[in-house]
Write a protein that holds these residues in place. Structure first.
Motif, PDB file in Angstrom:
ATOM      1  N   VAL A 145       9.084   1.565  -6.507  1.00 34.21           N
ATOM      2  CA  VAL A 145       9.993   0.482  -6.101  1.00 34.21           C
ATOM      3  C   VAL A 145      10.800   0.855  -4.861  1.00 34.21           C
ATOM      4  N   PRO A 146      11.484   2.000  -4.842  1.00 28.36           N
ATOM      5  CA  PRO A 146      12.221   2.332  -3.617  1.00 28.36           C
ATOM      6  C   PRO A 146      11.313   2.513  -2.405  1.00 28.36           C
ATOM      7  N   THR A 147      10.149   3.113  -2.630  1.00 29.13           N
ATOM      8  CA  THR A 147       9.224   3.310  -1.516  1.00 29.13           C
ATOM      9  C   THR A 147       8.788   1.977  -0.930  1.00 29.13           C
TER      10      THR A 147
ATOM     11  N   ALA B  33       0.829  -1.203   0.000  1.00 29.45           N
ATOM     12  CA  ALA B  33       0.000   0.000   0.000  1.00 29.45           C
ATOM     13  C   ALA B  33       0.862   1.251   0.000  1.00 29.45           C
ATOM     14  N   ILE B  34       1.923   1.248   0.790  1.00 29.61           N
ATOM     15  CA  ILE B  34       2.833   2.387   0.807  1.00 29.61           C
ATOM     16  C   ILE B  34       3.530   2.522  -0.540  1.00 29.61           C
TER      17      ILE B  34
ATOM     18  N   VAL C 244       6.676   6.364 -12.156  1.00 30.80           N
ATOM     19  CA  VAL C 244       5.980   5.358 -11.342  1.00 30.80           C
ATOM     20  C   VAL C 244       6.979   4.362 -10.778  1.00 30.80           C
ATOM     21  N   LEU C 245       7.909   3.909 -11.618  1.00 30.94           N
ATOM     22  CA  LEU C 245       8.910   2.939 -11.150  1.00 30.94           C
ATOM     23  C   LEU C 245       9.867   3.568 -10.143  1.00 30.94           C
ATOM     24  N   TYR C 246      10.355   4.764 -10.455  1.00 32.98           N
ATOM     25  CA  TYR C 246      11.290   5.420  -9.546  1.00 32.98           C
ATOM     26  C   TYR C 246      10.636   5.807  -8.224  1.00 32.98           C
TER      27      TYR C 246
ATOM     28  N   LYS D 115       9.125  -1.925   3.391  1.00 30.90           N
ATOM     29  CA  LYS D 115       9.270  -3.339   3.778  1.00 30.90           C
ATOM     30  C   LYS D 115      10.342  -3.492   4.845  1.00 30.90           C
ATOM     31  N   VAL D 116      11.493  -2.865   4.633  1.00 30.05           N
ATOM     32  CA  VAL D 116      12.582  -2.947   5.610  1.00 30.05           C
ATOM     33  C   VAL D 116      12.164  -2.306   6.923  1.00 30.05           C
ATOM     34  N   TRP D 117      11.520  -1.153   6.845  1.00 23.32           N
ATOM     35  CA  TRP D 117      11.091  -0.456   8.058  1.00 23.32           C
ATOM     36  C   TRP D 117      10.087  -1.284   8.849  1.00 23.32           C
ATOM     37  N   LEU D 118       9.103  -1.864   8.167  1.00 23.13           N
ATOM     38  CA  LEU D 118       8.085  -2.660   8.859  1.00 23.13           C
ATOM     39  C   LEU D 118       8.676  -3.938   9.447  1.00 23.13           C
TER      40      LEU D 118
END
Length: 88
Positions: free
Chosen positions: A71-73, A42-43, A66-68, A78-81
């Motif tokens: 994908v990083p977001t 979702a993020i 959209v990709l830039y 994911k890492v933060w959660l």
């Protein structure tokens, strides 16, 4: 079936089973992992939208934006959660 056999069967069924506890714990962990993945997705979608808007405003192709943005977001979320789940 005698009453003592019935009591033995009932007590065996009512006693806690370690395998059931392990299975329940594993299912709980899998459910929490799925929830973290859904939140990260979702993020990532929000990041994709923001990247698309920024790309349109700056004259870049919207697909790159959209990709830039997405994908990083997604990976940062994911890492933060996952780190937050390990701490708490």
């Amino acid at each position: 079936m005698t009453p003592s056999q019935a009591d033995a069967i009932a007590s065996a069924v009512m006693q806690p089973d370690h395998r059931r506890d392990e299975i329940a714990a594993r299912q709980q962990e899998e459910m929490q992992q799925l929830q973290r993945q859904r939140r990260a997705a979702a993020i990532g979608l929000v990041g994709m939208a923001a990247g698309g808007l920024i790309a349109c405003q700056s004259g870049l192709p919207w697909v790159k934006g959209v990709l830039y943005g997405g994908v990083p977001t997604f990976f940062i979320a994911k890492v933060w959660l996952d780190r937050r789940a390990l701490r708490g």
